[in-house]
Scaffold this motif. Structure first.
Motif, PDB file in Angstrom:
ATOM      1  N   ASN A 146       0.809  -1.212   0.000  1.00 44.70           N
ATOM      2  CA  ASN A 146       0.000   0.000   0.000  1.00 44.70           C
ATOM      3  C   ASN A 146       0.847   1.269   0.000  1.00 44.70           C
ATOM      4  O   ASN A 146       0.317   2.364  -0.207  1.00 44.70           O
ATOM      5  CB  ASN A 146      -0.934   0.009   1.225  1.00 44.70           C
ATOM      6  CG  ASN A 146      -1.691   1.300   1.366  1.00 44.70           C
ATOM      7  OD1 ASN A 146      -2.578   1.603   0.569  1.00 44.70           O
ATOM      8  ND2 ASN A 146      -1.347   2.110   2.371  1.00 44.70           N
ATOM      9  N   VAL A 185      -1.861  -2.165  -4.238  1.00 49.30           N
ATOM     10  CA  VAL A 185      -2.782  -1.039  -4.272  1.00 49.30           C
ATOM     11  C   VAL A 185      -2.355  -0.100  -5.396  1.00 49.30           C
ATOM     12  O   VAL A 185      -1.343   0.599  -5.308  1.00 49.30           O
ATOM     13  CB  VAL A 185      -2.827  -0.291  -2.933  1.00 49.30           C
ATOM     14  CG1 VAL A 185      -3.805   0.876  -3.010  1.00 49.30           C
ATOM     15  CG2 VAL A 185      -3.247  -1.249  -1.812  1.00 49.30           C
ATOM     16  N   PRO A 219      -8.429   1.747  -4.908  1.00 47.69           N
ATOM     17  CA  PRO A 219      -9.183   1.925  -3.663  1.00 47.69           C
ATOM     18  C   PRO A 219     -10.404   2.826  -3.768  1.00 47.69           C
ATOM     19  O   PRO A 219     -11.171   2.935  -2.817  1.00 47.69           O
ATOM     20  CB  PRO A 219      -8.150   2.541  -2.716  1.00 47.69           C
ATOM     21  CG  PRO A 219      -7.231   3.293  -3.621  1.00 47.69           C
ATOM     22  CD  PRO A 219      -7.142   2.464  -4.887  1.00 47.69           C
TER      23      PRO A 219
END
Length: 232
Positions: A80, A133, A182
């Motif tokens: 992330n 991500v 996201p």
């Protein structure tokens, strides 16, 4: 046996929210960060924290290996960590592009993921899941008219390519990997965009995608919240 989840980049925003949520589920969580925020300091931290991990530096490979040396298997690995130096800088033409900023974003957003996988890939096995991500800003097809934020977009496109390469590498090992957008989340990364969704809504989407991620979605680029397939 309790599953181990490792969240690289867990000090704030979606990474912090996801690490907290995973810790409430069936996972034992290790979250990494460059420096520990106040809410993760002390015994009250909801998950194990490994500090001093800067994915923009080659040294993080050895540091990650050392920090997780006693772990035999990672069931869920989430990359992330990321930076966006284009936000707020009105990068709408190549003339305005900061080459230093673009390099910083590429180094962190894409090569940071490569360093993470070099360090921890050997701890993945049959049934392990990997989430990178990404962002729909990295989609070439989806960038037909908006443009802008050249450096950030390039770094996420490169991350998508890395993810696709890894998916081909990992397929024979039974490891499932997906790239997740996201959503537009109201965090520091987006300058707390007024139209952004909450961290909680994004995290709920991540949890759904993680729980249902199958071999059929291996190597795919998905929207974390809606689950829709995104164009490359």
């Amino acid at each position: 046996m309790t599953k181990l989840a490792v969240v690289v980049g867990a000090s704030r925003g979606v990474g912090l929210g996801l690490a907290k949520r995973l810790a409430k589920e069936e996972y034992r969580v290790i979250g990494t960060c460059r420096s520990v925020p106040e809410e993760l300091q002390g015994d009250a931290a909801p998950f194990q924290v490994v500090e001093g991990i800067d994915v923009a530096e080659d040294a993080c490979v050895d540091k990650l290996r050392e920090a997780l040396a006693k772990e035999s298997r990672i069931d869920l690995l989430v990359f992330n960590a990321g930076v966006n130096t284009d936000i707020g800088n009105d990068i709408d033409s190549v003339d305005k592009l900061s080459l230093d900023g673009a390099l910083k974003q590429m180094n962190t957003n894409c090569l940071g993921a490569a360093r993470t996988m070099k360090a921890l890939g050997e701890k993945l096995g049959e049934g392990s899941k990997v989430i990178l991500v990404s962002s729909r800003y990295g989609s070439i097809e989806d960038n037909g008219s908006v443009g802008g934020d050249h450096g950030y977009r390039m770094s996420k496109t490169a991350l998508n390519m890395l993810g696709k390469c890894l998916s081909l590498e990992y397929a024979p090992k039974g490891i499932v990997l997906a790239l997740l957008h996201p959503g537009l989340v109201s965090t520091e990364m987006t300058s707390f965009h007024k139209d952004g969704i909450s961290v909680e809504e994004s995290v709920e989407g991540f949890m759904q995608r993680i729980s249902t991620l199958s071999k059929e979605q291996h190597g795919h680029f998905l929207h974390a919240v809606s689950g829709e397939e995104l164009p490359w």
